[in-house]
Design a protein around this motif. Structure first.
Motif, short mmCIF file in Angstrom:
data_model
loop_
_atom_site.label_atom_id
_atom_site.label_comp_id
_atom_site.label_asym_id
_atom_site.label_seq_id
_atom_site.Cartn_x
_atom_site.Cartn_y
_atom_site.Cartn_z
N LEU A 263 0.86 -1.18 0.00
CA LEU A 263 0.00 0.00 0.00
C LEU A 263 0.90 1.23 0.00
CD1 LEU A 263 -3.18 0.82 2.04
CD2 LEU A 263 -1.20 2.35 2.23
N VAL A 264 0.67 2.11 -0.95
CA VAL A 264 1.43 3.37 -0.98
C VAL A 264 0.48 4.51 -0.64
CG1 VAL A 264 2.89 4.93 -2.30
CG2 VAL A 264 3.05 2.45 -2.67
N ASN A 265 0.73 5.12 0.50
CA ASN A 265 -0.12 6.22 0.95
C ASN A 265 0.43 7.56 0.42
OD1 ASN A 265 -0.37 8.46 3.38
ND2 ASN A 265 -2.26 7.39 2.88
N VAL A 266 -0.47 8.36 -0.16
CA VAL A 266 -0.05 9.67 -0.67
C VAL A 266 -0.86 10.81 -0.05
CG1 VAL A 266 0.68 8.68 -2.87
CG2 VAL A 266 -1.57 9.74 -2.71
N GLY A 267 -1.91 10.47 0.72
CA GLY A 267 -2.73 11.55 1.27
C GLY A 267 -3.57 11.06 2.43
N GLN A 268 -4.37 11.96 2.97
CA GLN A 268 -5.14 11.65 4.18
C GLN A 268 -6.53 12.27 4.10
OE1 GLN A 268 -2.47 13.40 7.12
NE2 GLN A 268 -3.29 15.42 6.69
N ALA A 269 -7.14 12.18 2.91
CA ALA A 269 -8.44 12.83 2.73
C ALA A 269 -9.52 12.22 3.61
CB ALA A 269 -8.85 12.74 1.25
N ALA A 270 -9.36 10.93 4.00
CA ALA A 270 -10.39 10.28 4.82
C ALA A 270 -10.00 10.22 6.30
CB ALA A 270 -10.66 8.87 4.31
N GLY A 271 -8.88 10.79 6.66
CA GLY A 271 -8.51 10.78 8.08
C GLY A 271 -7.02 10.88 8.28
N THR A 272 -6.61 11.70 9.24
CA THR A 272 -5.18 11.90 9.47
C THR A 272 -4.58 10.72 10.25
OG1 THR A 272 -5.74 13.12 11.46
CG2 THR A 272 -5.29 14.42 9.49
N SER A 273 -5.41 10.06 11.05
CA SER A 273 -4.89 8.90 11.79
C SER A 273 -6.00 7.87 11.92
CB SER A 273 -4.39 9.33 13.17
OG SER A 273 -5.43 9.99 13.86
N VAL A 274 -5.58 6.64 12.13
CA VAL A 274 -6.55 5.56 12.21
C VAL A 274 -5.92 4.42 13.02
CG1 VAL A 274 -5.80 4.35 10.12
CG2 VAL A 274 -8.20 4.23 10.82
N GLU A 275 -6.77 3.61 13.65
CA GLU A 275 -6.25 2.44 14.35
C GLU A 275 -5.96 1.36 13.32
OE1 GLU A 275 -8.26 -0.28 17.65
OE2 GLU A 275 -8.27 1.87 18.13
N MET A 276 -4.70 0.94 13.23
CA MET A 276 -4.31 -0.03 12.20
C MET A 276 -3.95 -1.36 12.89
SD MET A 276 -3.72 -0.47 8.91
CE MET A 276 -3.47 1.10 8.09
N PRO A 277 -4.85 -2.35 12.89
CA PRO A 277 -4.55 -3.60 13.58
C PRO A 277 -3.36 -4.33 12.96
CG PRO A 277 -6.72 -3.66 12.53
CD PRO A 277 -6.12 -2.35 12.18
N SER A 278 -2.63 -5.02 13.81
CA SER A 278 -1.40 -5.67 13.38
C SER A 278 -1.65 -6.94 12.56
CB SER A 278 -0.57 -6.00 14.63
OG SER A 278 0.46 -6.87 14.32
N VAL A 279 -2.73 -7.67 12.89
CA VAL A 279 -2.90 -8.99 12.28
C VAL A 279 -2.95 -8.96 10.75
CG1 VAL A 279 -4.51 -10.95 12.06
CG2 VAL A 279 -3.80 -10.15 14.31
N PRO A 280 -3.80 -8.09 10.13
CA PRO A 280 -3.79 -8.10 8.65
C PRO A 280 -2.45 -7.69 8.07
CG PRO A 280 -5.40 -6.50 9.52
CD PRO A 280 -4.81 -7.21 10.69
N LEU A 281 -1.73 -6.84 8.78
CA LEU A 281 -0.40 -6.43 8.28
C LEU A 281 0.55 -7.62 8.28
CD1 LEU A 281 0.16 -2.99 10.10
CD2 LEU A 281 -0.40 -3.38 7.70
N ARG A 282 0.62 -8.30 9.42
CA ARG A 282 1.55 -9.43 9.52
C ARG A 282 1.06 -10.60 8.68
NH1 ARG A 282 1.49 -11.40 14.66
NH2 ARG A 282 -0.18 -10.02 15.32
N GLY A 283 -0.28 -10.85 8.78
CA GLY A 283 -0.85 -12.00 8.08
C GLY A 283 -0.69 -11.92 6.57
#
Ligand SMILES: NC(=O)c1ccc[n+]([C@@H]2O[C@H](COP(=O)([O-])OP(=O)(O)OC[C@H]3O[C@@H](n4cnc5c(N)ncnc54)[C@H](OP(=O)(O)O)[C@@H]3O)[C@@H](O)[C@H]2O)c1
Length: 353
Positions: A263-283
């Motif tokens: 995933l390449v992030n270039v902007g934050q139109a839908a939110g400056t921060s978000v809770e990003m769970p670890s499991v889908p990242l690692r999985g």
């Protein structure tokens, strides 16, 4: 009008630019806003190493960054007012050591407002390295609309290391960057391309005109439901996500990823921060990258602009846009703040084509 050139200037931090007059720039003494911008480890070049040209602007584009800087919320701090905003445009060379007068060019500037002025004015001093000569077959408006959107989409796909046949999900495909990313992903050999956004009309257009295979509406459903919709639209999962949004759509996109999703992030139109769970990242052995293309060298930016310009000139790529006279800058500014679904351009010289 006397006492200066026609221009739109931000005179108060937090207020839109107003149409009026502004002092003509003097090429001998003006330093164009710096590129790459100075943050992180980006190397800064001293002004003495940068040749500049004076350009008569015909057409300038509005970008979200213009509004962000003027609001005072940009990380570099409040801009110094008054200043002329506008990070990109098209015009004719007036004075240059490298290009003959009259050459039609697309140009760009670092962030105006921190000691320099931008494109929403009759004349601007630009870095020579930012200029790309335009073919006669490409209209000023098309060339201006394509710039930052095209470069950003191209750089996002570069950093995602898109491979032939891979599935791509473009978030914010209803905006200028996303719309180019949909088309460029296809042109660079992607497999299935999924467009996601809020605006249903632009989503239909992404499929009917821009070449997306499927669309997913960001209609406020849960992250789990959104991830399921992304997977279904992608015919399994996605390999690459172009992300101008962040927020919950980015979380759902990663949850819909195949093994090794990037995933390449270039902007934050839908939110400056978000809770990003670890499991889908690692999985999914996910890779998350983020870019500010303003940190890229001008030579690389010129290269990517030339790539998308070639596609545009050949009729393989388009950028929806609407052009208004510079006098309407305040209205255009307000429209840009509410996701216009197309690039907003300001015609600076009333007689230009
Ligand atoms: N990193 C860089 O170098 C770079 C360069 C260029 C742009 N950007 C950033 O990338 C983003 C897109 O730029 P752009 O030029 O494409 O802007 P744009 O043409 O104004 O498009 C804005 C996009 O954001 C979506 N959006 C806005 N608010 C949203 C929300 N609350 N939830 C979900 N989607 C939302 C819009 O969706 P709808 O139209 O469907 O509502 C639209 O797809 C901006 O944040 C901009 O600052 C970054």
């Amino acid at each position: 009008m006397t006492g200066g050139m026609r221009a739109a200037a931000v005179r108060e931090v937090g207020s839109p630019p107003l149409f009026g007059t502004f002092a003509y720039p003097d090429r001998a003494t003006t330093v164009p806003p710096r590129f790459p911008i100075e943050h992180g480890d980006a190397p800064a070049r001293p002004p003495s190493e940068r040749a500049s040209s004076l350009v008569a602007v015909t057409c300038a584009a509005l970008n979200p960054i213009d509004l962000h800087v003027a609001s005072g919320g940009f990380f570099q701090g409040p801009p110094q007012v008054p200043y002329v905003p506008g990070v990109e445009g098209v015009g004719r060379v007036l004075e240059s050591d490298h290009l003959p007068a009259g050459t039609r060019v697309r140009f760009e500037l670092g962030h105006p407002g921190y000691g320099g002025n931008g494109a929403l004015a009759e004349q601007v001093v630009v870095d020579d390295e930012s200029m790309v000569e335009l073919p006669a077959s490409v209209a000023d408006d098309d060339a201006a609309a394509l710039g930052v959107a095209g470069i950003t989409a191209a750089r996002a796909l570069d950093l995602a290391d898109l491979g032939a046949g891979e599935g791509v999900l473009v978030l914010g495909a209803t905006g200028a960057v996303g719309a180019v990313a949909v088309q460029l992903a296809r042109l660079r050999g992607a497999g299935r391309v999924v467009a996601a956004g809020r605006n249903p009309e632009q989503l239909r257009r992404a499929v009917a005109v821009l070449g997306a295979d499927a669309a997913v509406e960001l209609d406020g459903r849960s992250v789990a439901d959104l991830a399921a919709a992304f997977r279904e639209a992608a015919g399994g999962g996605v390999d690459v996500v172009v992300d101008p949004l962040w927020g919950e759509p980015a979380v759902a996109a990663l949850a819909a990823g195949n093994l090794g999703v990037r995933l390449v992030n270039v902007g934050q139109a839908a939110g400056t921060s978000v809770e990003m769970p670890s499991v889908p990242l690692r999985g999914h052995r996910a890779v998350v990258r983020a870019i500010s293309t303003a940190m890229d060298d001008l030579s690389l930016r010129r290269e990517r602009y030339s790539e998308v310009l070639g596609h545009l000139a050949a009729g393989r790529l388009l950028v929806d846009h609407v052009t208004r006279p510079l006098e309407d800058v305040a209205e255009a500014w307000a429209a840009q703040a509410s996701s216009p679904g197309r690039r907003l351009l300001l015609r600076v010289r009333p007689d230009s084509g």
